[in-house]
Design a protein around this motif. Structure first.
Motif, short mmCIF file in Angstrom:
data_model
loop_
_atom_site.label_atom_id
_atom_site.label_comp_id
_atom_site.label_asym_id
_atom_site.label_seq_id
_atom_site.Cartn_x
_atom_site.Cartn_y
_atom_site.Cartn_z
N TRP A 5 0.84 -1.19 0.00
CA TRP A 5 0.00 0.00 0.00
C TRP A 5 0.88 1.25 0.00
O TRP A 5 1.77 1.39 0.83
N LEU A 6 0.62 2.16 -0.94
CA LEU A 6 1.43 3.37 -1.07
C LEU A 6 1.09 4.35 0.05
O LEU A 6 -0.07 4.75 0.20
N LEU A 7 2.08 4.73 0.83
CA LEU A 7 1.89 5.67 1.93
C LEU A 7 2.23 7.10 1.55
O LEU A 7 1.53 8.05 1.93
N ALA A 8 3.34 7.28 0.82
CA ALA A 8 3.81 8.63 0.49
C ALA A 8 4.68 8.56 -0.75
O ALA A 8 5.23 7.52 -1.08
N GLN A 9 4.79 9.71 -1.42
CA GLN A 9 5.69 9.79 -2.56
C GLN A 9 6.16 11.22 -2.75
O GLN A 9 5.55 12.16 -2.24
N GLY A 10 7.26 11.36 -3.48
CA GLY A 10 7.82 12.66 -3.78
C GLY A 10 8.76 12.55 -4.95
O GLY A 10 9.21 11.45 -5.31
N SER A 11 9.06 13.68 -5.57
CA SER A 11 9.98 13.66 -6.71
C SER A 11 10.66 15.02 -6.84
O SER A 11 10.22 16.01 -6.26
N THR A 12 11.73 15.03 -7.62
CA THR A 12 12.43 16.27 -7.93
C THR A 12 13.18 16.09 -9.25
O THR A 12 13.45 14.96 -9.66
N LYS A 13 13.49 17.19 -9.89
CA LYS A 13 14.29 17.14 -11.12
C LYS A 13 15.75 16.87 -10.75
O LYS A 13 16.23 17.31 -9.72
N ILE A 14 16.42 16.15 -11.64
CA ILE A 14 17.83 15.82 -11.41
C ILE A 14 18.69 16.99 -11.85
O ILE A 14 18.55 17.49 -12.96
N LYS A 15 19.58 17.42 -10.95
CA LYS A 15 20.52 18.50 -11.24
C LYS A 15 21.92 17.91 -11.22
O LYS A 15 22.26 17.15 -10.32
N SER A 16 22.71 18.26 -12.18
CA SER A 16 24.04 17.69 -12.34
C SER A 16 24.96 18.09 -11.19
O SER A 16 25.14 19.28 -10.91
N GLY A 17 25.54 17.08 -10.54
CA GLY A 17 26.57 17.31 -9.54
C GLY A 17 26.12 17.86 -8.20
O GLY A 17 26.94 18.14 -7.36
N LYS A 18 24.82 18.02 -7.98
CA LYS A 18 24.35 18.57 -6.71
C LYS A 18 23.55 17.52 -5.96
O LYS A 18 22.79 16.77 -6.56
N PRO A 19 23.69 17.46 -4.64
CA PRO A 19 22.85 16.55 -3.85
C PRO A 19 21.39 16.99 -3.94
O PRO A 19 21.08 18.18 -3.96
N LEU A 20 20.51 16.02 -4.01
CA LEU A 20 19.09 16.30 -4.17
C LEU A 20 18.37 16.18 -2.83
O LEU A 20 18.79 15.45 -1.95
N GLY A 21 17.27 16.87 -2.74
CA GLY A 21 16.38 16.75 -1.58
C GLY A 21 15.00 16.35 -2.08
O GLY A 21 14.41 17.06 -2.89
N ILE A 22 14.51 15.21 -1.61
CA ILE A 22 13.17 14.76 -1.99
C ILE A 22 12.32 14.75 -0.74
O ILE A 22 12.65 14.11 0.25
N MET A 23 11.21 15.48 -0.80
CA MET A 23 10.27 15.48 0.31
C MET A 23 9.13 14.53 -0.02
O MET A 23 8.53 14.63 -1.10
N LEU A 24 8.86 13.63 0.89
CA LEU A 24 7.77 12.68 0.73
C LEU A 24 6.48 13.29 1.28
O LEU A 24 6.48 13.81 2.40
N TYR A 25 5.43 13.23 0.48
CA TYR A 25 4.12 13.74 0.89
C TYR A 25 3.16 12.57 1.03
O TYR A 25 3.14 11.68 0.17
N ARG A 26 2.35 12.59 2.08
CA ARG A 26 1.39 11.52 2.32
C ARG A 26 0.44 11.41 1.15
O ARG A 26 -0.06 12.40 0.63
N THR A 27 0.19 10.18 0.72
CA THR A 27 -0.70 9.92 -0.42
C THR A 27 -2.15 9.89 0.08
O THR A 27 -2.44 9.25 1.09
N MET A 28 -3.01 10.59 -0.61
CA MET A 28 -4.43 10.63 -0.26
C MET A 28 -5.21 9.70 -1.18
O MET A 28 -5.03 9.73 -2.40
N TYR A 29 -6.05 8.86 -0.60
CA TYR A 29 -6.90 7.97 -1.39
C TYR A 29 -8.32 8.41 -1.35
O TYR A 29 -8.81 8.94 -0.43
#
Length: 135
Positions: free
Chosen positions: A111-135
């Motif tokens: 069961w999916l609880l949360a998801q998040g995404s971000t664009k990939i940037k070259s050479g930089k660490p990424l931050g992805i925030m997970l948001y609660r999934t609403m059904y």
């Protein structure tokens, strides 16, 4: 008197130095191709217990090959506010505005609880925030 270094020895040394430099640069390129980042949960709370799937997707592709083959699975204990991750970038993929990295948090039953995404940037660490999934 014979010189300490003759021309053939100097050319051999230069060739070995060039080959070593090339091998070293390829190694650092391979390490730089990893995509690194940190997962957090919305509201700065602890990430719920479950399994995290992280994968790369190209939004420009409109068929089933949109999700690229590289993916990792991590476990969340439910006690951490942040999880560091590293995903190997496929060798045939270049950084583009259409590439995203997606994280999905699922319970053990799928069961999916949360998801998040971000664009990939070259050479930089990424931050992805997970948001609660609403059904």
């Amino acid at each position: 008197m014979k010189p300490l270094i003759n021309r053939s020895a100097a050319l051999l040394a230069a060739g070995l130095l060039a080959a070593g430099t090339d091998a070293f640069s390829k190694t650092t390129e391979a390490q730089a191709s990893d995509i690194r980042g940190t997962l957090t949960f919305a509201g700065d709370t602890e990430i719920p217990k479950g399994q995290v799937k992280i994968y790369i997707e190209d939004t420009a592709i409109k068929d089933s090959t949109r999700e690229l083959t590289t993916q990792i699975h991590l476990n969340s204990s439910g006690k951490s506010k942040a999880i560091d991750f590293s995903v190997a970038r496929p060798s045939n993929v270049q950084v583009s505005p259409t590439l995203r990295i997606i994280a999905q948090l699922q319970r053990p039953d799928g069961w999916l609880l949360a998801q998040g995404s971000t664009k990939i940037k070259s050479g930089k660490p990424l931050g992805i925030m997970l948001y609660r999934t609403m059904y």
